[in-house]
Design a protein around this motif. Structure first.
Motif, PDB file in Angstrom:
ATOM      1  N   TYR A  57       0.810  -1.223   0.000  1.00  0.00           N
ATOM      2  CA  TYR A  57       0.000   0.000   0.000  1.00  0.00           C
ATOM      3  C   TYR A  57       0.847   1.278   0.000  1.00  0.00           C
ATOM      4  CZ  TYR A  57      -3.623   3.357   0.638  1.00  0.00           C
ATOM      5  OH  TYR A  57      -4.432   4.433   0.428  1.00  0.00           O
TER       6      TYR A  57
ATOM      7  N   LEU B 155      -7.531  -6.236   0.517  1.00  0.00           N
ATOM      8  CA  LEU B 155      -7.891  -4.824   0.672  1.00  0.00           C
ATOM      9  C   LEU B 155      -6.876  -3.893  -0.006  1.00  0.00           C
ATOM     10  CD1 LEU B 155     -10.250  -3.594   2.166  1.00  0.00           C
ATOM     11  CD2 LEU B 155      -8.767  -3.251   4.145  1.00  0.00           C
ATOM     12  N   THR B 156      -5.597  -4.197   0.177  1.00  0.00           N
ATOM     13  CA  THR B 156      -4.540  -3.356  -0.397  1.00  0.00           C
ATOM     14  C   THR B 156      -4.688  -3.249  -1.910  1.00  0.00           C
ATOM     15  OG1 THR B 156      -3.011  -3.955   1.330  1.00  0.00           O
ATOM     16  CG2 THR B 156      -2.043  -3.175  -0.711  1.00  0.00           C
TER      17      THR B 156
ATOM     18  N   ARG C  81      -7.753  -1.295  -3.089  1.00  0.00           N
ATOM     19  CA  ARG C  81      -7.593   0.164  -2.994  1.00  0.00           C
ATOM     20  C   ARG C  81      -6.612   0.661  -4.046  1.00  0.00           C
ATOM     21  NH1 ARG C  81      -6.672   1.001   3.288  1.00  0.00           N
ATOM     22  NH2 ARG C  81      -6.712   3.204   2.804  1.00  0.00           N
TER      23      ARG C  81
ATOM     24  N   LYS D  23      -7.593   1.369  -7.826  1.00  0.00           N
ATOM     25  CA  LYS D  23      -8.230   2.631  -8.250  1.00  0.00           C
ATOM     26  C   LYS D  23      -7.219   3.573  -8.897  1.00  0.00           C
ATOM     27  CE  LYS D  23     -11.821   2.207  -4.851  1.00  0.00           C
ATOM     28  NZ  LYS D  23     -11.972   2.249  -3.417  1.00  0.00           N
TER      29      LYS D  23
END
Ligand SMILES: CC(=O)N[C@H]1[C@@H](OP(=O)(O)OP(=O)(O)OC[C@H]2O[C@@H](n3ccc(=O)[nH]c3=O)[C@H](O)[C@@H]2O)O[C@H](CO)[C@@H](O)[C@@H]1O
Length: 334
Positions: A106, A130-131, A134, A137
């Motif tokens: 991240y 999750l990393t 995100r 995007k």
């Protein structure tokens, strides 16, 4: 020459796909690699054998629920790490940044985009972490291992498959029918115990167990315990069948080497992501998925006998690492 900064580690599931891509990239062009590692984790040990530059970051993953007290110090560490990443990337000036997920990816991915460096990401699991969700995007290209992952991303993704790491080519000779047991890069107490129970009942079989260094008192003669296997590809090719957890990279390797398998997902995985990975084994008729709660020793034995009688037919498939390496070259030269 391509200058590339990379992140992805803590577990082998994130590390080996990145190493696989670097090794393919090296076949196309010369590369200068800077690898961001997490202090004290697997990648720091493995990367000692490589000439890549490394920068160690003192970060920890966030715990769930996200608003936990414990996350305050972890967030502060991430902010600190971002400063190191920014300075390092500014000095190193990579042509591209490639990350394979896990919490270290991240800060590296976000800073890369802030510095307007092209960012490619790869997701190993069917359900993305999750990393990567995100980072997807802002990333320039997103590669996924399985078609079934597409629905989780609100953008175009490339189904490349999961890069397969092949670091040696030693022929392993086995005299008896052999079952490989691997509980992921950290090992699994559950699979260790299961192997011990199976070895007592299946005396005609030889077991090779990657124990992850976890304690196991099992003195059966037909069980060979290894703390860690460095050359997994050689073992995948040599054994008759396998029992594994359902980490995404293990699943991809079983599919690539066509190893008949019993897959027992780790039930503690976030959003049951190992169960989703495991389903790929049944979809491809390569073996069986068994949930821990349904495990019955006699059933496992019967299934292992069926799987070990299958003829192994290893046809060389294209390594997904090649697809990503080519895309990296294309991006840098455009
Ligand atoms: C507990 C945990 O967080 N597990 C996650 C982690 O698992 P984990 O690191 O266990 O991931 P995988 O099972 O996907 O991959 C393990 C990797 O380590 C290698 N290996 C393993 C044992 C050994 O002795 N030698 C060796 O080289 C395997 O060949 C494979 O390349 O990352 C995966 C990929 O994002 C996730 O799907 C898993 O849910």
């Amino acid at each position: 020459m391509i200058k590339i900064a990379v992140a992805g580690g803590v577990t082998g599931g994130h590390l080996y796909p990145a190493l696989a891509v670097l090794s393919e990239l090296q076949k196309i062009t010369t590369i200068d690699v800077l690898y961001f590692t997490v202090k004290g984790k697997l990648e720091e040990k493995v990367l000692k054998k490589y000439t890549y530059k490394t920068v160690s970051l003192d970060v920890k993953g966030l715990v769930r629920p996200i608003y936990s007290f414990a996350n305050i110090s972890r967030i502060l560490k991430i902010i600190n790490a971002q400063k190191t990443v920014k300075k390092t990337l500014k000095d190193f000036k990579p042509d591209i940044v490639f990350v394979t997920g896990g919490y270290i990816s991240y800060p590296v991915g976000i800073i890369a985009k802030k510095l307007r460096i092209p960012l490619f990401i790869h997701e190993q699991n069917v359900i993305p972490g999750l990393t990567n969700l995100r980072l997807s995007k802002v990333a320039d290209k997103v590669f996924v291992s399985f078609k079934s992952s597409k629905k989780y991303f609100k953008r175009k993704v490339i189904v490349s498959g999961n890069p397969i790491f092949i670091n040696e080519n030693k022929k392993i000779r086995l005299d008896k029918k052999t079952i490989l047991v691997v509980g992921g890069s950290g090992g699994s107490e559950f699979l260790n115990k299961l192997t011990c129970d199976l070895s007592k009942k299946m005396k005609d079989f030889h077991f090779i167990l990657s124990s992850g260094g976890k304690e196991l008192y099992c003195s059966e003669e037909n069980i060979e315990i290894k703390k860690y296997i460095e050359n997994m590809a050689d073992y995948y090719k040599a054994v008759n069948c396998a029992i594994t957890r359902a980490g995404a990279t293990t699943i991809s390797e079983l599919l690539y080497f066509q190893v008949p398998s019993i897959v027992i997902p780790w039930e503690g995985a976030t959003e049951s992501h190992q169960l989703e990975n495991a389903k790929e084994i049944e979809k491809n008729n390569l073996g069986f998925v068994i949930r821990e709660k349904n495990l019955d020793l006699e059933d496992v034995i019967n299934k292992l006998i069926v799987l070990s009688n299958k003829t192994r037919n290893f046809k060389k498939l294209e390594n997904p690492a090649k697809i990503i390496a080519k895309e990296i070259v294309k991006e840098v030269l455009k």
